[in-house]
Motif scaffolding. Structure first.
Motif, short mmCIF file in Angstrom:
data_model
loop_
_atom_site.label_atom_id
_atom_site.label_comp_id
_atom_site.label_asym_id
_atom_site.label_seq_id
_atom_site.Cartn_x
_atom_site.Cartn_y
_atom_site.Cartn_z
N PHE A 75 3.89 11.85 67.98
CA PHE A 75 2.79 10.91 67.75
C PHE A 75 3.07 10.04 66.53
O PHE A 75 2.96 8.81 66.59
CB PHE A 75 1.48 11.69 67.58
CG PHE A 75 0.31 10.83 67.24
CD1 PHE A 75 -0.29 10.04 68.21
CD2 PHE A 75 -0.18 10.78 65.94
CE1 PHE A 75 -1.37 9.22 67.90
CE2 PHE A 75 -1.26 9.97 65.63
CZ PHE A 75 -1.85 9.19 66.60
N PHE A 76 3.48 10.65 65.42
CA PHE A 76 3.72 9.90 64.19
C PHE A 76 4.89 8.95 64.33
O PHE A 76 4.90 7.86 63.75
CB PHE A 76 3.97 10.87 63.02
CG PHE A 76 2.71 11.38 62.42
CD1 PHE A 76 1.96 10.55 61.59
CD2 PHE A 76 2.24 12.65 62.68
CE1 PHE A 76 0.77 11.00 61.04
CE2 PHE A 76 1.06 13.10 62.13
CZ PHE A 76 0.31 12.28 61.31
N ILE A 77 5.89 9.36 65.11
CA ILE A 77 7.06 8.51 65.32
C ILE A 77 6.69 7.27 66.13
O ILE A 77 7.14 6.17 65.84
CB ILE A 77 8.15 9.29 66.10
CG1 ILE A 77 8.76 10.38 65.23
CG2 ILE A 77 9.22 8.35 66.61
CD1 ILE A 77 9.72 11.27 66.00
N THR A 78 5.85 7.46 67.13
CA THR A 78 5.67 6.44 68.16
C THR A 78 4.53 5.47 67.89
O THR A 78 4.64 4.27 68.19
CB THR A 78 5.43 7.13 69.52
OG1 THR A 78 6.35 8.19 69.69
CG2 THR A 78 5.54 6.14 70.66
N ILE A 155 -6.57 14.27 67.25
CA ILE A 155 -6.00 14.64 65.95
C ILE A 155 -7.00 14.31 64.84
O ILE A 155 -7.24 15.11 63.94
CB ILE A 155 -4.66 13.90 65.72
CG1 ILE A 155 -3.60 14.43 66.69
CG2 ILE A 155 -4.19 14.05 64.29
CD1 ILE A 155 -2.33 13.58 66.75
N SER A 156 -7.61 13.14 64.91
CA SER A 156 -8.58 12.74 63.88
C SER A 156 -9.72 13.75 63.79
O SER A 156 -10.09 14.19 62.71
CB SER A 156 -9.15 11.36 64.18
OG SER A 156 -8.13 10.40 64.15
N GLU A 202 -1.83 3.54 58.20
CA GLU A 202 -1.54 4.32 57.00
C GLU A 202 -2.78 5.06 56.53
O GLU A 202 -2.69 6.19 56.05
CB GLU A 202 -0.99 3.40 55.89
CG GLU A 202 0.46 3.03 56.16
CD GLU A 202 1.00 1.94 55.25
OE1 GLU A 202 0.20 1.37 54.46
OE2 GLU A 202 2.21 1.65 55.34
N LEU A 203 -3.92 4.43 56.71
CA LEU A 203 -5.19 5.09 56.38
C LEU A 203 -5.34 6.37 57.20
O LEU A 203 -5.65 7.44 56.67
CB LEU A 203 -6.34 4.13 56.69
CG LEU A 203 -7.75 4.57 56.32
CD1 LEU A 203 -7.91 4.54 54.80
CD2 LEU A 203 -8.79 3.65 56.96
N SER A 204 -5.10 6.23 58.47
CA SER A 204 -5.22 7.35 59.40
C SER A 204 -4.18 8.43 59.07
O SER A 204 -4.50 9.63 59.05
CB SER A 204 -5.04 6.82 60.82
OG SER A 204 -5.43 7.78 61.76
N ARG A 205 -2.97 7.98 58.79
CA ARG A 205 -1.89 8.93 58.50
C ARG A 205 -2.17 9.70 57.21
O ARG A 205 -2.02 10.91 57.15
CB ARG A 205 -0.58 8.16 58.36
CG ARG A 205 0.64 9.02 58.23
CD ARG A 205 1.80 8.24 57.67
NE ARG A 205 1.46 7.65 56.39
CZ ARG A 205 2.14 6.68 55.78
NH1 ARG A 205 3.19 6.17 56.38
NH2 ARG A 205 1.75 6.21 54.62
N ASP A 206 -2.64 8.97 56.19
CA ASP A 206 -2.94 9.61 54.91
C ASP A 206 -4.05 10.64 55.06
O ASP A 206 -4.01 11.71 54.45
CB ASP A 206 -3.35 8.56 53.88
CG ASP A 206 -2.18 7.67 53.49
OD1 ASP A 206 -1.04 8.01 53.84
OD2 ASP A 206 -2.41 6.64 52.84
N LEU A 207 -5.03 10.29 55.89
CA LEU A 207 -6.13 11.21 56.15
C LEU A 207 -5.60 12.54 56.67
O LEU A 207 -6.01 13.63 56.23
CB LEU A 207 -7.08 10.61 57.18
CG LEU A 207 -8.12 11.55 57.78
CD1 LEU A 207 -9.16 11.93 56.73
CD2 LEU A 207 -8.80 10.93 58.98
N ILE A 208 -4.67 12.45 57.60
CA ILE A 208 -4.12 13.66 58.20
C ILE A 208 -3.28 14.43 57.17
O ILE A 208 -3.41 15.64 57.02
CB ILE A 208 -3.30 13.30 59.46
CG1 ILE A 208 -4.25 12.74 60.52
CG2 ILE A 208 -2.57 14.53 60.00
CD1 ILE A 208 -3.57 11.98 61.64
#
Lengths: 226, 226
Positions: A75-78, A155-156, A202-208
Motif C-alpha cells: 500500500f505504501f509503495i503504490t 488502515i486509517s 504525507e499527512l495520512s502516512r505520518d498519522l499511521i
DNA sequence: TCAATATTAAATGTATACAATATGTATACT
DNA sequence: AGTATACATATTGTATACATTTAATATTGA
C-alpha cells in the motif's frame, strides 16, 4: 433490499471494519439477513471479490480480505503513484457537475468532522476520493485506485484515535487540503493538485507512522536496576 | 469442462478477437455450448467483468468490452507508468521458480514467432507479461496491469499484419527485449528492466502508429488537375 | 400512413432443490 | 495414548423452474 443496496451495505461494513479482515462471510446467514436467496447473494460476494473487499476460496466460501504486513507495505509503495496520476487526470477531465457534487460532499465531510462522528468522517472522505476517481475517468487506473481507497479507509480506521487531540488537528488539515483540491480542479491546475495530493498523502502516512512507532511507555530505569 | 477452463477459454477468445468488442454474450447459448447450467456460467461472466474483459448491463446481459477511441487514448496514457512500475517490482521480487517459468514461456514464444503462428504469438506473449505481473506481486497494481494487458493484446491484433515484412523485424526485436528482460530480472537490475520496458513499449507504440498513420495510397497529381 | 398502445416472445434475474465437497467428531486400530 | 479411518454435519456448487424485465411485433386509432 435490492442487490445494489446489499452490495453497498456490505462494502460499507467492510470499510468501517464492522466486518473485520478475515471474517467469514457465510452465504446462508447473509442471505437470511438480507432476505434474499443465495444465488444473487453469491453474485454480490463475487462482485466484492472483484473489487478486492473480499477473498473467495474454492469450496470454502468468502472472507473479508485480509490486511497483512505485506499488504501494508505494498500500500505504501503504490498509493503515491496512483493517487498522483488520478489527481492529475481529475484536474484535466473533471466535469462541472462533478465539481459541484464534490463541493457538496466536502460540506458533508466538514459537518462530520465538526460533529466528531468517526463513521461519517470515514464515509464522506471515501466519497470525496472516490469521486476524484470518477473525474479522472480512466478505466485502467480505476480498479487499482478503488482497491487502494478500500484499504486506505481500513488502515486509517485502524490507527485512528478519536480522543487524541493530535487527530483533530490532522482532520482540520485534511479538510483544508480537500478545499484546496477543489480549487485546483476547478482551475484545471495539474501541478497544484499533484502537490496537494502528495501533501495529503504525507499527512495520512505520518498519522499511521505516529501509531506504528509511538513513544514508549514511561518507565523508571532505577526500578529496573534495583 | 470445469468453470476455470470455461473462464480461460472465453478470455482467450476475447483476447484473440475471435469474440470481437461489443459482441453479445448470450447466457443460454454459452451454457449450452459449454454444457453447463446458467448459474455457474453467470458467475464466469461476472468474473470476466471484474477483470474488464466483459461489460454487464442490468437486465440486458453481458457484452465483450468495447474498444473506443477514448479507450485507446487512456491506454496510451496509462500503460507506460504501470508497465514500468510492474517491471521494477518484478526485478525486485521475482522468485527463482518464476524466472525458470519465464524462460520456458519465452522458448514457446520464440517457437511461435519462428513458426509464424499469430494466435500462438499473442498467447505466449500474453503469458510472458502476465507472469511479470505475478512476479511484481503487488495486489494494488495487478488489476490495472491485467486490464492493460487484455487491451494491449486486442490492440496489437487489430494492427498486426502477418504478411508485412516490417512485422517480422519487430517480432525479432520484441523477442530480443524479452531475453534481455529475463537477464535483468535474474540480476535484479531495476534500472535495466525499466529501460527495457520503455524500449519495448515504444516498439509496440510505433507499430500501432505505423498503421494509424500509414503512407497515403499513391496517386497522380496530374490526373486530379486534368 | 403514422403514432401509440397492447401483446407476445425472448432474454435476464431469483428462488429452491439437489449434488459435491470440506470439516468435525466418533470410533477402531496400532 | 495417539493416529487413522469412517461417518455425520454443515457449507458451497450446480441445475432447474419460475418471475421479471426488455424488445419486438401486431393492432388499433387518429
Amino acid at each position: 433490499m435490492d442487490k445494489q443496496s446489499i452490495y453497498d451495505d456490505l462494502k460499507k461494513r467492510i470499510l468501517t471494519l464492522e466486518l473485520e479482515p478475515g471474517t467469514a462471510l457465510d452465504e446462508a446467514s447473509l442471505s437470511k439477513h438480507y432476505q434474499i436467496s443465495r444465488t444473487p447473494l453469491r453474485e454480490v460476494l463475487r462482485g466484492l471479490a472483484g473489487e478486492g473487499c473480499v477473498e473467495i476460496v474454492n469450496n470454502r466460501g468468502a472472507y473479508v480480505s485480509s490486511m497483512s504486513h505485506k499488504v501494508l507495505r505494498d500500500f505504501f509503495i503504490t498509493a503515491p503513484m496512483i493517487y498522483s496520476a488520478i489527481g492529475r487526470l481529475a484536474a484535466q477531465n473533471a466535469k462541472p457537475a462533478q465539481i459541484q457534487e464534490m463541493s457538496e460532499i466536502q460540506e458533508k465531510f466538514r459537518a462530520a468532522i465538526e460533529s466528531g462522528s468517526s463513521a461519517d468522517m470515514v464515509y464522506w472522505n471515501q466519497c470525496f476520493h472516490a469521486l476524484m476517481g470518477e473525474m479522472a475517468d480512466n478505466p485502467y487506473l480505476k480498479p487499482s485506485y478503488d482497491r487502494l481507497l478500500i484499504d486506505h479507509a481500513r488502515i486509517s480506521q485502524t490507527f485512528y484515535r478519536p480522543r487524541d487531540p493530535e487527530m483533530s488537528k490532522r482532520n482540520i488539515d485534511a479538510l483544508a487540503h480537500h478545499d484546496q483540491m477543489i480549487g485546483a480542479i476547478e482551475s484545471g491546475d495539474s501541478q497544484a493538485i499533484v502537490d496537494l495530493i502528495v501533501e495529503h498523502w504525507e499527512l495520512s502516512r505520518d498519522l499511521i507512522e505516529y501509531f506504528v512507532k509511538p513513544d514508549p511507555l514511561a518507565f523508571e530505569m532505577a526500578a529496573v536496576n534495583e
